[in-house]
Scaffold this motif. Structure first.
Motif, PDB file in Angstrom:
ATOM      1  N   ILE A  89       0.833  -1.202   0.000  1.00 42.00           N
ATOM      2  CA  ILE A  89       0.000   0.000   0.000  1.00 42.00           C
ATOM      3  C   ILE A  89       0.868   1.252   0.000  1.00 42.00           C
ATOM      4  O   ILE A  89       0.605   2.213  -0.734  1.00 42.00           O
ATOM      5  CB  ILE A  89      -0.953  -0.004   1.217  1.00 42.00           C
ATOM      6  N   HIS A  90       1.918   1.239   0.820  1.00 39.21           N
ATOM      7  CA  HIS A  90       2.800   2.411   0.895  1.00 39.21           C
ATOM      8  C   HIS A  90       3.438   2.708  -0.464  1.00 39.21           C
ATOM      9  O   HIS A  90       3.539   3.873  -0.868  1.00 39.21           O
ATOM     10  CB  HIS A  90       3.889   2.179   1.947  1.00 39.21           C
ATOM     11  N   LYS A  91       3.848   1.662  -1.155  1.00 42.71           N
ATOM     12  CA  LYS A  91       4.493   1.828  -2.460  1.00 42.71           C
ATOM     13  C   LYS A  91       3.489   1.938  -3.599  1.00 42.71           C
ATOM     14  O   LYS A  91       3.879   2.166  -4.749  1.00 42.71           O
ATOM     15  CB  LYS A  91       5.433   0.638  -2.725  1.00 42.71           C
ATOM     16  N   GLN A  92       2.203   1.754  -3.266  1.00 42.75           N
ATOM     17  CA  GLN A  92       1.124   1.749  -4.266  1.00 42.75           C
ATOM     18  C   GLN A  92       1.434   0.754  -5.390  1.00 42.75           C
ATOM     19  O   GLN A  92       1.265   1.031  -6.583  1.00 42.75           O
ATOM     20  CB  GLN A  92       0.893   3.156  -4.829  1.00 42.75           C
ATOM     21  N   ASP A  93       1.864  -0.418  -4.937  1.00 47.85           N
ATOM     22  CA  ASP A  93       2.144  -1.524  -5.854  1.00 47.85           C
ATOM     23  C   ASP A  93       0.847  -2.320  -5.998  1.00 47.85           C
ATOM     24  O   ASP A  93       0.549  -3.207  -5.181  1.00 47.85           O
ATOM     25  CB  ASP A  93       3.270  -2.386  -5.277  1.00 47.85           C
ATOM     26  N   SER A  94       0.065  -2.000  -7.011  1.00 50.74           N
ATOM     27  CA  SER A  94      -1.267  -2.585  -7.141  1.00 50.74           C
ATOM     28  C   SER A  94      -1.236  -4.092  -7.347  1.00 50.74           C
ATOM     29  O   SER A  94      -2.057  -4.828  -6.777  1.00 50.74           O
ATOM     30  CB  SER A  94      -2.033  -1.907  -8.281  1.00 50.74           C
ATOM     31  N   ALA A  95      -0.295  -4.589  -8.158  1.00 54.67           N
ATOM     32  CA  ALA A  95      -0.231  -6.026  -8.420  1.00 54.67           C
ATOM     33  C   ALA A  95       0.081  -6.798  -7.138  1.00 54.67           C
ATOM     34  O   ALA A  95      -0.558  -7.821  -6.834  1.00 54.67           O
ATOM     35  CB  ALA A  95       0.824  -6.312  -9.488  1.00 54.67           C
ATOM     36  N   ARG A  96       1.057  -6.294  -6.380  1.00 56.77           N
ATOM     37  CA  ARG A  96       1.436  -6.975  -5.127  1.00 56.77           C
ATOM     38  C   ARG A  96       0.308  -6.870  -4.110  1.00 56.77           C
ATOM     39  O   ARG A  96       0.006  -7.838  -3.398  1.00 56.77           O
ATOM     40  CB  ARG A  96       2.711  -6.356  -4.565  1.00 56.77           C
ATOM     41  N   CYS A  97      -0.310  -5.725  -4.057  1.00 61.44           N
ATOM     42  CA  CYS A  97      -1.398  -5.512  -3.105  1.00 61.44           C
ATOM     43  C   CYS A  97      -2.555  -6.477  -3.378  1.00 61.44           C
ATOM     44  O   CYS A  97      -3.075  -7.118  -2.470  1.00 61.44           O
ATOM     45  CB  CYS A  97      -1.873  -4.062  -3.192  1.00 61.44           C
ATOM     46  N   LEU A  98      -2.955  -6.598  -4.617  1.00 58.32           N
ATOM     47  CA  LEU A  98      -4.060  -7.481  -4.975  1.00 58.32           C
ATOM     48  C   LEU A  98      -3.711  -8.947  -4.754  1.00 58.32           C
ATOM     49  O   LEU A  98      -4.556  -9.751  -4.349  1.00 58.32           O
ATOM     50  CB  LEU A  98      -4.457  -7.248  -6.429  1.00 58.32           C
ATOM     51  N   SER A  99      -2.440  -9.287  -5.010  1.00 62.83           N
ATOM     52  CA  SER A  99      -2.003 -10.658  -4.776  1.00 62.83           C
ATOM     53  C   SER A  99      -2.112 -11.032  -3.299  1.00 62.83           C
ATOM     54  O   SER A  99      -2.569 -12.125  -2.950  1.00 62.83           O
ATOM     55  CB  SER A  99      -0.557 -10.828  -5.256  1.00 62.83           C
ATOM     56  N   ASP A 138     -11.567  -6.174 -10.046  1.00 61.96           N
ATOM     57  CA  ASP A 138     -12.930  -6.676 -10.260  1.00 61.96           C
ATOM     58  C   ASP A 138     -13.009  -8.172  -9.993  1.00 61.96           C
ATOM     59  O   ASP A 138     -14.023  -8.669  -9.485  1.00 61.96           O
ATOM     60  CB  ASP A 138     -13.393  -6.358 -11.681  1.00 61.96           C
ATOM     61  N   GLU A 139     -11.933  -8.882 -10.341  1.00 60.53           N
ATOM     62  CA  GLU A 139     -11.909 -10.330 -10.080  1.00 60.53           C
ATOM     63  C   GLU A 139     -11.933 -10.593  -8.572  1.00 60.53           C
ATOM     64  O   GLU A 139     -12.613 -11.524  -8.110  1.00 60.53           O
ATOM     65  CB  GLU A 139     -10.658 -10.947 -10.702  1.00 60.53           C
ATOM     66  N   LEU A 140     -11.183  -9.782  -7.817  1.00 60.35           N
ATOM     67  CA  LEU A 140     -11.162  -9.932  -6.357  1.00 60.35           C
ATOM     68  C   LEU A 140     -12.545  -9.664  -5.779  1.00 60.35           C
ATOM     69  O   LEU A 140     -13.034 -10.423  -4.936  1.00 60.35           O
ATOM     70  CB  LEU A 140     -10.139  -8.962  -5.748  1.00 60.35           C
ATOM     71  N   ILE A 141     -13.194  -8.615  -6.250  1.00 61.50           N
ATOM     72  CA  ILE A 141     -14.528  -8.279  -5.764  1.00 61.50           C
ATOM     73  C   ILE A 141     -15.532  -9.389  -6.112  1.00 61.50           C
ATOM     74  O   ILE A 141     -16.366  -9.772  -5.302  1.00 61.50           O
ATOM     75  CB  ILE A 141     -14.996  -6.940  -6.354  1.00 61.50           C
ATOM     76  N   ALA A 142     -15.396  -9.896  -7.334  1.00 60.05           N
ATOM     77  CA  ALA A 142     -16.317 -10.957  -7.764  1.00 60.05           C
ATOM     78  C   ALA A 142     -16.127 -12.218  -6.936  1.00 60.05           C
ATOM     79  O   ALA A 142     -17.093 -12.910  -6.591  1.00 60.05           O
ATOM     80  CB  ALA A 142     -16.107 -11.248  -9.250  1.00 60.05           C
ATOM     81  N   ALA A 143     -14.879 -12.534  -6.617  1.00 63.43           N
ATOM     82  CA  ALA A 143     -14.588 -13.741  -5.842  1.00 63.43           C
ATOM     83  C   ALA A 143     -15.164 -13.653  -4.437  1.00 63.43           C
ATOM     84  O   ALA A 143     -15.469 -14.673  -3.811  1.00 63.43           O
ATOM     85  CB  ALA A 143     -13.080 -13.953  -5.776  1.00 63.43           C
TER      86      ALA A 143
END
Length: 352
Positions: free
Chosen positions: A268-278, A338-343
């Motif tokens: 979150i601090h680095k705003q790394d969206s891929a890592r955050c979602l993973s 969206d995939e995370l929300i759907a899951a």
């Protein structure tokens, strides 16, 4: 301690006013006030009556033996150690008693000498320890009323140990429960007491509580250290703190979602969206799982209901933040969001 200080201290200990002292001795109140200020001294003919009134002896009242300096006390303790090695424990013990009697108001002398003699009993494998420990325990009782927190806390701990070791368990427990000083660990004292009473179930419950308390404190410390490292752009340190957070959480069988928290903070601090979602894709489902601490030998007697309830509340909070908080705004444009929300559709209810 000077005579004026001794008069003032002893008077206050007995809750006497200067006027009461003056009336008892047949002198004026201003005269007593001057004694305590050190500008004048009591007449020699008054001293015996003054000593009786203040419940002390003339030697102490007149301060014939002023308190030793810290260096003098330290040197004397070293002298005791040398004497034990050359002449034996008993000779050193007698020398210590003579010094304490010569300087009855020197608390630091009493404290350091008592602590040294206690340790030397075991260091030098002294026989007939009980006759020495009787005296040492009396000293700890005296020191447990000290105005110095360090001295008082050590003395109280030793008093508890003495009671516990001779089987006075009820009195030891009473003393433990009377403690107010934060420096003394009540749970640890009680757990050791229960072990000596062979109350293993009670002891184990307390040790389990201390494990949970300690791991929680370590997690909090690591989180704060991680945050500082990120603010100072010490990314390597932040990753190390996060890895340690994972290790602590997994080693002590804490809820399955907890190990993910530290690395999520970094993402979150680095705003790394891929890592955050993973991380979220693993962490959120884990938060739905019930935590059964009884499955772990670390928390066999603990209840996981409160932790499970907390996980559920946090899950709903995170779900809301994912959809609405500015903190997570950087990941909402990512395709996997969206995939995370759907899951998690069964859990997440988008707000209008």
């Amino acid at each position: 301690m000077k005579i004026n200080e001794m008069i003032r201290e002893k008077r206050k200990e007995l809750c006497l006013t200067q006027q009461q002292v003056a009336d008892y001795l047949g002198v004026s109140t201003p005269a007593v006030n001057k004694w305590e200020k050190g500008s004048t001294y009591p007449d020699i003919t008054i001293l015996p009556a003054l000593a009786r009134l203040l419940k002390t002896d003339l030697n102490t009242l007149l301060s014939f033996t002023d308190d030793l300096t810290d260096m003098e006390v330290e040197n004397f303790v070293n002298e005791l150690d040398q004497m034990i090695q050359q002449q034996g424990y008993d000779a050193a013990f007698q020398l210590a008693m003579d010094k304490i009697h010569a300087y009855p108001t020197c608390e630091m002398l009493l404290y350091l000498v008592t602590a040294y003699l206690e340790g030397a009993l075991f260091l030098y494998n002294v026989s007939e320890r009980e006759r020495y420990q009787t005296v040492l325990e009396d000293f700890y009782i005296r020191l447990s009323t000290s105005k110095c927190p360090e001295i008082r806390d050590v003395a109280m701990s030793m008093r508890i140990a003495y009671l516990r070791n001779r089987g006075d368990f009820s009195q030891a427990e009473e003393l433990i429960n009377s403690l107010s000083a934060p420096q003394i660990d009540k749970e640890q004292q009680l757990a050791v007491l229960y072990m000596q009473q062979k109350k293993y179930l009670d002891a184990e419950k307390l040790w389990e509580y201390k494990i949970l308390k300690a791991t929680t404190e370590i997690q909090a410390v690591l989180s704060n250290m991680l945050e500082i490292a990120l603010e100072q752009q010490r990314n390597s340190d932040a990753e190390q703190f996060a890895d340690a957070y994972v290790t602590i959480s997994q080693t002590f069988d804490l809820p399955a979602w907890m190990p993910y928290q530290a690395h999520l903070l970094i993402a979150i601090h680095k705003q790394d969206s891929a890592r955050c979602l993973s991380i979220l894709s693993k962490m959120l489902p884990a938060m739905k799982a019930e935590w059964n601490p009884q499955d772990s030998r670390f928390f066999y007697h603990a209840s996981g209901s409160s932790a499970t309830a907390l996980s559920s509340k946090l899950l709903h909070s995170i779900q809301h933040d994912l959809l609405h908080s500015a903190e997570y705004a950087f990941i909402r444009a990512h395709p996997q969001f969206d995939e995370l929300i759907a899951a998690l559709a069964d859990e997440i209810k988008p707000q209008s």
